[in-house]
Design a protein around this motif. Sequence first.
Motif, PDB file in Angstrom:
ATOM      1  N   LEU A  87     -12.225  -5.397  -4.372  1.00  0.00           N
ATOM      2  CA  LEU A  87     -10.867  -5.603  -4.873  1.00  0.00           C
ATOM      3  C   LEU A  87     -10.341  -6.967  -4.448  1.00  0.00           C
ATOM      4  N   SER A  88      -9.540  -7.558  -5.297  1.00  0.00           N
ATOM      5  CA  SER A  88      -8.842  -8.793  -4.928  1.00  0.00           C
ATOM      6  C   SER A  88      -7.596  -8.419  -4.133  1.00  0.00           C
ATOM      7  N   ALA A  89      -7.002  -9.388  -3.485  1.00  0.00           N
ATOM      8  CA  ALA A  89      -5.759  -9.142  -2.758  1.00  0.00           C
ATOM      9  C   ALA A  89      -4.683  -8.636  -3.728  1.00  0.00           C
ATOM     10  N   GLU A  90      -4.634  -9.206  -4.924  1.00  0.00           N
ATOM     11  CA  GLU A  90      -3.633  -8.776  -5.906  1.00  0.00           C
ATOM     12  C   GLU A  90      -3.838  -7.317  -6.295  1.00  0.00           C
ATOM     13  N   GLN A  91      -5.092  -6.923  -6.497  1.00  0.00           N
ATOM     14  CA  GLN A  91      -5.368  -5.527  -6.830  1.00  0.00           C
ATOM     15  C   GLN A  91      -5.029  -4.607  -5.653  1.00  0.00           C
ATOM     16  N   ALA A  92      -5.326  -5.048  -4.446  1.00  0.00           N
ATOM     17  CA  ALA A  92      -5.034  -4.236  -3.259  1.00  0.00           C
ATOM     18  C   ALA A  92      -3.532  -4.050  -3.055  1.00  0.00           C
ATOM     19  N   LEU A  93      -2.733  -4.962  -3.601  1.00  0.00           N
ATOM     20  CA  LEU A  93      -1.271  -4.896  -3.471  1.00  0.00           C
ATOM     21  C   LEU A  93      -0.588  -4.177  -4.639  1.00  0.00           C
ATOM     22  N   TRP A  94      -1.327  -3.867  -5.685  1.00  0.00           N
ATOM     23  CA  TRP A  94      -0.738  -3.262  -6.874  1.00  0.00           C
ATOM     24  C   TRP A  94      -0.191  -1.866  -6.559  1.00  0.00           C
ATOM     25  N   ARG A  95       0.982  -1.567  -7.123  1.00  0.00           N
ATOM     26  CA  ARG A  95       1.633  -0.257  -6.959  1.00  0.00           C
ATOM     27  C   ARG A  95       1.983   0.307  -8.337  1.00  0.00           C
ATOM     28  N   ARG A 103       5.773   3.740  -4.251  1.00  0.00           N
ATOM     29  CA  ARG A 103       4.421   4.240  -3.966  1.00  0.00           C
ATOM     30  C   ARG A 103       3.637   3.240  -3.121  1.00  0.00           C
ATOM     31  N   HIS A 104       2.661   3.752  -2.394  1.00  0.00           N
ATOM     32  CA  HIS A 104       1.812   2.897  -1.567  1.00  0.00           C
ATOM     33  C   HIS A 104       0.767   2.187  -2.406  1.00  0.00           C
ATOM     34  N   CYS A 105       0.349   1.037  -1.921  1.00  0.00           N
ATOM     35  CA  CYS A 105      -0.734   0.279  -2.545  1.00  0.00           C
ATOM     36  C   CYS A 105      -2.022   0.512  -1.746  1.00  0.00           C
ATOM     37  N   ALA A 137      -9.157   5.710  -5.361  1.00  0.00           N
ATOM     38  CA  ALA A 137      -9.853   5.823  -6.647  1.00  0.00           C
ATOM     39  C   ALA A 137      -8.852   6.047  -7.780  1.00  0.00           C
ATOM     40  N   TYR A 138      -7.842   6.850  -7.519  1.00  0.00           N
ATOM     41  CA  TYR A 138      -6.835   7.119  -8.539  1.00  0.00           C
ATOM     42  C   TYR A 138      -6.002   5.866  -8.836  1.00  0.00           C
ATOM     43  N   LEU A 139      -5.642   5.125  -7.803  1.00  0.00           N
ATOM     44  CA  LEU A 139      -4.909   3.872  -8.019  1.00  0.00           C
ATOM     45  C   LEU A 139      -5.737   2.902  -8.861  1.00  0.00           C
ATOM     46  N   GLN A 140      -7.032   2.846  -8.591  1.00  0.00           N
ATOM     47  CA  GLN A 140      -7.887   1.964  -9.387  1.00  0.00           C
ATOM     48  C   GLN A 140      -7.914   2.399 -10.847  1.00  0.00           C
ATOM     49  N   ALA A 141      -7.949   3.702 -11.081  1.00  0.00           N
ATOM     50  CA  ALA A 141      -7.926   4.205 -12.458  1.00  0.00           C
ATOM     51  C   ALA A 141      -6.605   3.822 -13.129  1.00  0.00           C
TER      52      ALA A 141
END
Length: 168
Positions: free
Chosen positions: A43-51, A56-58, A156-160
Amino acid sequence: MRDRKGAEAMPDALGEALRQTAERLFDGRNYSHAPIWRQIKDLSAEQALWRPSPERHCVWEIVRHVAFWKRHFMDSLAGRPTAPLDEDWRLPPRTDAAAWAAELDDFAALQRAWVETYGTFTRQALLTPDSDGRFERFAQVIGYLEHEAYHTGQIAYLQALMGLPSVE
């Protein structure tokens, strides 16, 4: 870990099974979904920060939360002071790509210590009832493994929700 007589206690089959489970949950073949390391390492930092929404938590917060409780458990087992609970669920001061890379490095190093800790548990230490007659240490050990599995599913759900492909 020491037994009741003060001698160095050797891990047994139960301790080894727990160590292997801790390894598998981090980066091995899991039975329900890809392990946490495979979920986060690319994951990129931007993806890791996405909410999905502001309250909700990232992913980054979840990773830090899992790390917080791993450290808390290991510190408590070693008799070291534990971090205050209000330090849980916090993002670091910097949230750029370099900070995320450092977070991942720290998380991987923490995992090595975590697996080593799980490998030290003996059947006697795990299955000796506490003063209330409960198997508290065994419940704690299993609870931390369940905790990581639960949050791996959240990641996994956040990634989806981000539209990222499923991690195998």
